[in-house]
Design an enzyme around this catalytic site. Structure first.
Site, short mmCIF file in Angstrom:
data_model
loop_
_atom_site.label_atom_id
_atom_site.label_comp_id
_atom_site.label_asym_id
_atom_site.label_seq_id
_atom_site.Cartn_x
_atom_site.Cartn_y
_atom_site.Cartn_z
N ASP A 331 -74.62 41.88 12.15
CA ASP A 331 -73.21 42.06 12.50
C ASP A 331 -72.75 43.40 11.96
O ASP A 331 -73.11 43.78 10.85
CB ASP A 331 -72.40 40.93 11.84
CG ASP A 331 -71.03 40.73 12.47
OD1 ASP A 331 -70.30 41.72 12.59
OD2 ASP A 331 -70.71 39.58 12.83
N ARG A 333 -69.24 44.43 12.36
CA ARG A 333 -67.81 44.47 12.65
C ARG A 333 -66.94 44.89 11.47
O ARG A 333 -65.81 45.29 11.62
CB ARG A 333 -67.32 43.12 13.18
CG ARG A 333 -67.69 42.92 14.62
CD ARG A 333 -67.32 41.55 15.09
NE ARG A 333 -68.19 40.52 14.54
CZ ARG A 333 -68.11 39.23 14.85
NH1 ARG A 333 -67.18 38.82 15.68
NH2 ARG A 333 -68.94 38.36 14.34
#
Ligand SMILES: [Zn+2]
Length: 421
Positions: A331, A333
């Site tokens: 991830d 983000r």
């Protein structure tokens, strides 16, 4: 050659040359609650001496502007006429705007109205908004199903008879205060600047040559905020607030792909937002342009192939591993900078947080916002093929009111194979 094609400068002005570039930067006191003392963010490409920021407006779309100028369809010296572009509603100022640690990833004063910095603009400073606020009617087919099934009621004001939803929406460009961003991630500012310089292919030399310029407009996507109900209810402690922070997923959000829960969860968030607004509170949907966990859609589709083709099929127990194989991380983000949008809105308490993400929950609460209740996606809204994702996430610590799937369940959660398609 047309005037648009003819270069204004006979020579190229290197941004590392302080005699011409940002030689008289208007001072910025990030976190000062008084906008005049804080100072405007000036990322103009007109008078380069006025610049007090690195990068330019419109994020990655600056490249299209360059194409428009290079091809002769846009004048290099076009001046924006901002008549009648002021916000349709006023947001803030809020106490968080005066806290240099609460907001580091956007300019809280970015929604310029015609009065803000009017004196400087009259002197010829090209000061552009980085936030725009407008009104809209939106229509989402699933909401009509929710009305038909009795989950939502038409009130004629927020949700109209024809299915239209009345919203206020704001578009926000990222504006980073580099010392604040570095602090948020616990890294040295010099290391952050150097890495940003290197990983953008040397796109912004001032990151390393101009430590005095602390503000950077990065070439990434921003946020769109949809507000339901009265703006004042967002900050009224006596009124309920529902919030969904949603990260972009074009495949599901727009095209209805069934491999993930993105669109169903987004629509559920809007449903909760409507219900909260209808009882006098407010509902806020924050849409972050972070496609494919900020890894981009090419990486995302590569991962889909790897998931579907691996031995044993698309399984929940290898859901994160397959992303990590392709991208190096599961991830990207970085929810650490996400709560800034909430602080721009003045949010201090969220009664209903429509998200199962532990990363989002941790980031929001760590930033000082209280979360009263977490709302998960109802089981009946999860597409069959998305069970791989949802079970993998639950096992990885995402919030659930139900049982956390164990290894046996994860191994048995298998998605559709390509030959079944
Ligand atoms: Zn998705």
């Amino acid at each position: 050659m047309t005037s648009a094609q003819s270069p204004r400068h006979k020579h190229i002005v290197l941004t590392s040359h302080p005699a011409q570039f940002g030689s008289q930067p208007h001072p910025v006191q990030w976190g000062n609650p008084n906008p005049q003392e804080r100072g405007p963010i000036i990322a103009t490409l007109g008078n380069l001496a006025h610049r007090n920021a690195i990068g330019t407006h419109s994020g990655g779309y600056a490249v299209y502007r360059a194409l428009a100028i290079a091809s002769g369809s846009l004048k290099r010296d076009h001046q924006a006429d901002l008549t009648d572009t002021s916000p349709t509603v006023s947001i803030g100022p809020h106490p968080s705007w005066g806290d240099p640690t609460k907001i580091v990833a956007l300019d809280p004063f970015g929604a310029l109205d015609n009065h803000l910095f009017a004196d400087l603009r009259a002197e010829g400073y090209d000061i552009r908004p980085s936030i725009a606020i407008t009104k809209a009617h939106i229509n989402i087919p699933e909401l009509q199903d929710a009305v038909a099934q009795g989950r939502l009621k038409v009130d004629g004001k927020i949700l109209k008879e024809n299915g239209e939803l009345v919203v206020t929406k704001a578009a926000i460009e990222p504006v980073w205060h580099l010392p604040g961003i570095a602090k948020r991630f616990g890294v040295e500012e010099s290391d952050l600047r150097r890495t940003l310089f290197e990983q953008t292919g040397g796109m912004f030399p001032e990151l390393v040559t101009r430590p005095d310029l602390e503000v950077f407009l990065p070439p990434i996507g921003g946020h769109t905020v949809y507000i339901l109900g009265e703006i004042e209810a967002i900050t009224d402690p006596d009124k309920p607030l529902a919030v969904r922070i949603h990260d972009e997923c074009n495949g599901s959000d727009v095209f209805g792909s069934d491999i993930c829960t993105c669109r169903p969860y987004l629509v559920h968030g809007i449903e909760v937002a409507i219900q909260t607004a209808q009882v006098g509170g407010a509902g806020v949907i924050i849409y972050a342009r972070k496609e494919g966990r900020a890894l981009g859609e090419v990486t995302k589709f590569l991962v889909y192939n790897a998931r579907k083709r691996q031995e044993g099929g698309d399984r929940a127990d290898t859901y994160f591993t397959r992303t990590e194989c392709v991208a190096g991380v599961p991830d990207m983000r970085f929810q650490e900078i996400m709560p800034d949008v909430m602080h721009w809105l003045g949010i201090t308490r969220i009664d209903q947080f429509v998200s199962m993400s532990n990363m989002k929950y941790d980031a929001v609460t760590k930033s000082g916002i209280e979360i009263v209740e977490r709302i998960t996606i109802p089981e009946e809204l999860i597409p069959a093929d998305a069970m791989v994702e949802i079970n993998a996430k639950k096992a990885a610590g995402y919030y659930t009111e139900g049982e956390v799937p164990d290894e046996t369940v994860l191994e048995k959660t298998i998605g559709r194979q390509y030959e079944d398609a």
